[in-house]
Scaffold this active site. Structure first.
Site, PDB file in Angstrom:
ATOM      1  N   LEU A 189      -3.791   1.356  -5.363  1.00 30.71           N
ATOM      2  CA  LEU A 189      -3.140   2.685  -4.970  1.00 30.71           C
ATOM      3  C   LEU A 189      -3.953   3.978  -5.545  1.00 30.71           C
ATOM      4  O   LEU A 189      -4.504   4.638  -4.817  1.00 30.71           O
ATOM      5  CB  LEU A 189      -1.671   2.867  -5.282  1.00 30.71           C
ATOM      6  CG  LEU A 189      -1.253   4.153  -4.792  1.00 30.71           C
ATOM      7  CD1 LEU A 189      -0.996   4.293  -3.190  1.00 30.71           C
ATOM      8  CD2 LEU A 189       0.262   4.446  -5.413  1.00 30.71           C
ATOM      9  N   LYS A 232       0.610  -6.293  10.325  1.00 32.16           N
ATOM     10  CA  LYS A 232      -0.759  -6.551   9.703  1.00 32.16           C
ATOM     11  C   LYS A 232      -1.200  -7.534  10.510  1.00 32.16           C
ATOM     12  O   LYS A 232      -0.700  -8.478  11.518  1.00 32.16           O
ATOM     13  CB  LYS A 232      -0.504  -7.167   8.292  1.00 32.16           C
ATOM     14  CG  LYS A 232       0.095  -6.146   7.326  1.00 32.16           C
ATOM     15  CD  LYS A 232      -0.114  -6.332   6.002  1.00 32.16           C
ATOM     16  CE  LYS A 232       0.300  -5.231   4.910  1.00 32.16           C
ATOM     17  NZ  LYS A 232      -0.769  -4.273   4.929  1.00 32.16           N
ATOM     18  N   HIS A 284       8.311   5.107   6.080  1.00 28.27           N
ATOM     19  CA  HIS A 284       7.380   5.691   7.010  1.00 28.27           C
ATOM     20  C   HIS A 284       8.128   5.894   8.543  1.00 28.27           C
ATOM     21  O   HIS A 284       8.491   6.902   9.141  1.00 28.27           O
ATOM     22  CB  HIS A 284       6.114   4.896   7.367  1.00 28.27           C
ATOM     23  CG  HIS A 284       5.242   4.704   6.054  1.00 28.27           C
ATOM     24  ND1 HIS A 284       5.234   5.470   4.897  1.00 28.27           N
ATOM     25  CD2 HIS A 284       4.324   3.873   5.806  1.00 28.27           C
ATOM     26  CE1 HIS A 284       4.337   5.081   4.076  1.00 28.27           C
ATOM     27  NE2 HIS A 284       4.036   4.159   4.339  1.00 28.27           N
ATOM     28  N   ALA A 329      -2.906   2.792 -13.339  1.00 30.42           N
ATOM     29  CA  ALA A 329      -3.999   3.336 -12.856  1.00 30.42           C
ATOM     30  C   ALA A 329      -5.167   2.091 -12.479  1.00 30.42           C
ATOM     31  O   ALA A 329      -6.265   2.452 -11.863  1.00 30.42           O
ATOM     32  CB  ALA A 329      -4.792   4.262 -13.929  1.00 30.42           C
ATOM     33  N   THR A 330      -5.042   1.116 -12.857  1.00 28.47           N
ATOM     34  CA  THR A 330      -5.840  -0.097 -12.533  1.00 28.47           C
ATOM     35  C   THR A 330      -5.470  -0.754 -11.189  1.00 28.47           C
ATOM     36  O   THR A 330      -5.990  -1.740 -10.826  1.00 28.47           O
ATOM     37  CB  THR A 330      -5.721  -1.258 -13.627  1.00 28.47           C
ATOM     38  OG1 THR A 330      -4.604  -1.697 -14.017  1.00 28.47           O
ATOM     39  CG2 THR A 330      -6.656  -0.690 -14.737  1.00 28.47           C
TER      40      THR A 330
HETATM   41  N1  LIG Z   1      -2.021   0.000  -2.450  1.00 28.53           N
HETATM   42  C1  LIG Z   1      -1.462   0.921  -1.835  1.00 28.53           C
HETATM   43  O1  LIG Z   1      -2.212   1.417  -0.823  1.00 28.53           O
HETATM   44  C2  LIG Z   1      -0.011   1.526  -1.786  1.00 28.53           C
HETATM   45  C3  LIG Z   1       0.636   2.288  -0.766  1.00 28.53           C
HETATM   46  C4  LIG Z   1       1.456   2.829  -0.747  1.00 28.53           C
HETATM   47  C5  LIG Z   1       2.466   2.704  -1.653  1.00 28.53           C
HETATM   48  N2  LIG Z   1       2.122   1.617  -2.791  1.00 28.53           N
HETATM   49  C6  LIG Z   1       3.031   1.312  -3.769  1.00 28.53           C
HETATM   50  O2  LIG Z   1       2.466   1.644  -5.024  1.00 28.53           O
HETATM   51  C7  LIG Z   1       2.926   0.817  -6.083  1.00 28.53           C
HETATM   52  C8  LIG Z   1       1.565   0.324  -6.844  1.00 28.53           C
HETATM   53  O3  LIG Z   1       0.597  -0.260  -5.889  1.00 28.53           O
HETATM   54  P1  LIG Z   1      -0.640  -0.953  -6.189  1.00 28.53           P
HETATM   55  O4  LIG Z   1      -1.173  -1.441  -4.978  1.00 28.53           O
HETATM   56  O5  LIG Z   1      -1.462  -0.096  -6.908  1.00 28.53           O
HETATM   57  O6  LIG Z   1      -0.120  -2.096  -7.172  1.00 28.53           O
HETATM   58  P2  LIG Z   1      -0.908  -3.053  -8.145  1.00 28.53           P
HETATM   59  O7  LIG Z   1      -2.316  -3.116  -7.834  1.00 28.53           O
HETATM   60  O8  LIG Z   1      -0.301  -4.276  -8.350  1.00 28.53           O
HETATM   61  O9  LIG Z   1      -1.046  -2.277  -9.448  1.00 28.53           O
HETATM   62  C9  LIG Z   1       0.145  -2.082 -10.361  1.00 28.53           C
HETATM   63  C10 LIG Z   1      -0.306  -1.295 -11.551  1.00 28.53           C
HETATM   64  O10 LIG Z   1       0.708  -1.472 -12.556  1.00 28.53           O
HETATM   65  C11 LIG Z   1       0.101  -2.218 -13.921  1.00 28.53           C
HETATM   66  N3  LIG Z   1       1.108  -2.905 -14.577  1.00 28.53           N
HETATM   67  C12 LIG Z   1       1.702  -3.726 -14.079  1.00 28.53           C
HETATM   68  N4  LIG Z   1       2.711  -4.331 -15.247  1.00 28.53           N
HETATM   69  C13 LIG Z   1       2.215  -3.422 -16.118  1.00 28.53           C
HETATM   70  C14 LIG Z   1       2.723  -3.305 -17.683  1.00 28.53           C
HETATM   71  N5  LIG Z   1       3.684  -3.902 -17.867  1.00 28.53           N
HETATM   72  N6  LIG Z   1       2.149  -2.218 -18.317  1.00 28.53           N
HETATM   73  C15 LIG Z   1       1.061  -1.587 -17.958  1.00 28.53           C
HETATM   74  N7  LIG Z   1       0.577  -1.609 -16.828  1.00 28.53           N
HETATM   75  C16 LIG Z   1       1.428  -2.505 -15.721  1.00 28.53           C
HETATM   76  C17 LIG Z   1      -1.033  -2.896 -13.094  1.00 28.53           C
HETATM   77  O11 LIG Z   1      -2.110  -3.224 -14.259  1.00 28.53           O
HETATM   78  P3  LIG Z   1      -2.841  -4.536 -14.146  1.00 28.53           P
HETATM   79  O12 LIG Z   1      -4.120  -3.995 -13.219  1.00 28.53           O
HETATM   80  O13 LIG Z   1      -3.375  -4.807 -15.723  1.00 28.53           O
HETATM   81  O14 LIG Z   1      -2.084  -5.429 -13.550  1.00 28.53           O
HETATM   82  C18 LIG Z   1      -1.655  -2.022 -12.041  1.00 28.53           C
HETATM   83  O15 LIG Z   1      -2.301  -0.863 -12.931  1.00 28.53           O
HETATM   84  C19 LIG Z   1       3.847  -0.344  -5.331  1.00 28.53           C
HETATM   85  O16 LIG Z   1       5.245  -0.163  -5.480  1.00 28.53           O
HETATM   86  C20 LIG Z   1       3.181  -0.445  -3.903  1.00 28.53           C
HETATM   87  O17 LIG Z   1       4.159  -0.638  -2.800  1.00 28.53           O
HETATM   88  C21 LIG Z   1       0.805   0.988  -2.735  1.00 28.53           C
END
Ligand SMILES: NC(=O)c1ccc[n+]([C@@H]2O[C@H](COP(=O)([O-])OP(=O)(O)OC[C@H]3O[C@@H](n4cnc5c(N)ncnc54)[C@H](OP(=O)(O)O)[C@@H]3O)[C@@H](O)[C@H]2O)c1
Length: 443
Positions: free
Chosen positions: A16, A312, A228, A12-13
């Site tokens: 996405l 990009k 996609h 959640a942090t």
């Molecule tokens: N961002 C987008 O627009 C988007 C779009 C489509 C798909 N996705 C996919 O969605 C997934 C997540 O993307 P994101 O951009 O949100 O990634 P991100 O910003 O790196 O967030 C990952 C999340 O996982 C948490 N996390 C990582 N290791 C953990 C652990 N051991 N225990 C508990 N929490 C942990 C992180 O916590 P911390 O904050 O503490 O590091 C953070 O909340 C990826 O696979 C990405 O490819 C993203």
């Protein structure tokens, strides 16, 4: 409407959740589309209060949260995904109701989170549904995806598994099949004898920003094409089934994904300055741009190119499909343009008489603006898909067969992928190159 449904978002942090999931859930709540009683448990690794957590939200969204009492439904919970003992505390929230677990995490966490949820019996459906949404990408290559799938299939029934690709929730992506199915003049011309080629573009203006850590291990091929873009190819080229039942659509798409043949003229690029982005390896060869020609190896589409282009730090931000019909004479070709974002609509380019005394021909555009007809605050792609999860409707989710076939194709491309060419940010650098390779035949 399902009366009670609760969400638990792992990750959640992350970007996405902040940018897409929380605003989508809030918007459903505001429009009264969510269950009467709903709770949202936001799970992050850091120790935060809910107030701290919400500080990172967009200011506009934050203001609205207070106004609609949405905040009262939220709880922030800190834990580490990899520690089994941390899952015990989740029991406190998991009432005997319907629960959606959303894994907004990298795919390396899919197995560990689902295993621990299973270990504590949280996936048992005797008191309400328990569904898991797996964010894309589902795995990092074919063998990884297969391993994940094997694992989750042991502990979950297929009806509990939702492999999300949010592009499938977009209005105009859904409209591809419907436009084909309900316009006889289009579907009757939907084959290699009438269509010269398809062009599918997803162009982004922004660079990797704070997502470099993820993106550098992925690149444009895995981030955009595997999911996609291949889904769009499948929707454009699949045979239309007699009825648009989810399982049948998935089956037809899956047949196409197995028939995807990658031609060898691949253009791969990396924008200038990518290596200086925080989180990118100093010698990274990750592509931030890819253009390629794929064919669908069947009789209907024999020798018809599907040109895919995505990247990009390009000049514009848009996504669209252009269907190029075969040219009959010296006048311009007919085009059907499906605009996916930011504008949503369909344009048809036809040849028509210029007004006046001569018989000169002009190429004119018939323009249908889909977004202009929207009323109120319609759900975003994520909102629409979350509602589908609650309703148990899997029409807009990918089946394992589809994912398996698309990873097969990507693994093959990875093997022939050349080193990236360096391009200037926000430039048109690739256009001349693609013309040389035979794209844009009639320009
Ligand atoms: N961002 C987008 O627009 C988007 C779009 C489509 C798909 N996705 C996919 O969605 C997934 C997540 O993307 P994101 O951009 O949100 O990634 P991100 O910003 O790196 O967030 C990952 C999340 O996982 C948490 N996390 C990582 N290791 C953990 C652990 N051991 N225990 C508990 N929490 C942990 C992180 O916590 P911390 O904050 O503490 O590091 C953070 O909340 C990826 O696979 C990405 O490819 C993203």
């Amino acid at each position: 409407m399902v009366k009670k449904c609760q969400f638990m978002i792992f990750g959640a942090t992350g970007d996405l959740t902040y940018k897409k999931l929380l605003p989508a859930i809030f918007s459903l709540y505001k429009e009264g589309e969510l269950c009467d009683k709903f709770k949202l448990i936001l799970i992050g690794r850091r120790s935060l209060t809910l107030e701290d957590y919400l500080k990172d939200l967009d200011v506009e969204v934050t203001k609205q949260l207070a106004f609609h009492n949405f905040k009262d439904h939220l709880t922030y919970h800190q834990m580490d995904f990899s520690k089994q003992e941390d899952y015990e505390a989740l029991n406190h929230y998991l009432s005997k109701e319907n629960w959606v677990f959303y894994l907004a995490t990298a795919p390396r966490f899919f197995e560990v989170i689902s295993s621990h949820l299973d270990h504590y019996g949280y996936l048992d459906e005797s008191a309400g549904f328990r569904r898991i949404v797996f964010e894309k990408p589902f795995g990092i290559n074919f063998s990884d995806a297969k391993k994940i799938n094997k694992h989750i299939s042991k502990i979950l029934d297929e009806s509990q598994i939702f492999r999300i690709d949010h592009y499938l929730g977009k209005e105009m992506i859904q409209n591809i099949l419907l436009t084909r199915a309900y316009n006889s003049f289009i579907e009757m011309l939907w084959h290699k004898d009438a269509i010269d080629y398809f062009e599918i573009v997803i162009s982004e203006e922004s660079g990797v920003h704070n997502r470099a850590g993820y993106y550098d291990g992925s690149g444009a091929l895995k981030d955009m094409v595997q999911n996609h873009m291949f889904q769009i190819v499948a929707l454009l080229s699949m045979d239309l089934p007699e009825s648009l039942i989810p399982e049948v659509i998935q089956e037809e798409k899956s047949k196409i994904l197995k028939q995807i043949k990658v031609m060898h003229n691949l253009v791969v690029g990396q924008y200038q300055g990518y290596l200086d982005e925080k989180g990118v390896k100093a010698d990274s060869e990750t592509e931030t741009f890819v253009a390629m020609e794929v064919h669908v190896d069947n009789r209907r589409w024999k020798d018809t190119p599907f040109y895919l282009k995505t990247g990009k730090a390009l000049k514009d931000k848009y996504a669209q499909v252009v269907v190029h019909f075969k040219k009959m004479s010296s006048v311009s070709e007919n085009l059907l343009i499906i605009q996916i974002q930011p504008d949503e609509g369909i344009k048809l380019k036809i040849n028509s008489k210029k007004p006046g005394v001569s018989n000169e021909i002009d190429n004119v555009t018939m323009d249908y603006c889909h977004s202009c007809l929207k009323y109120g605050d319609e759900p975003s792609a994520y909102g629409r898909l979350l509602l589908d999860v609650i309703l148990g409707d899997k029409s807009l989710f990918a089946s394992w067969d589809e994912i398996e076939s698309s990873w097969h194709a990507i693994d093959k491309i990875e093997k022939i992928k050349p080193q990236p060419l360096i391009y200037e940010k926000h430039s048109d650098w690739h256009e001349n190159l693609l013309i040389k390779k035979g794209w844009y035949k009639y320009d």
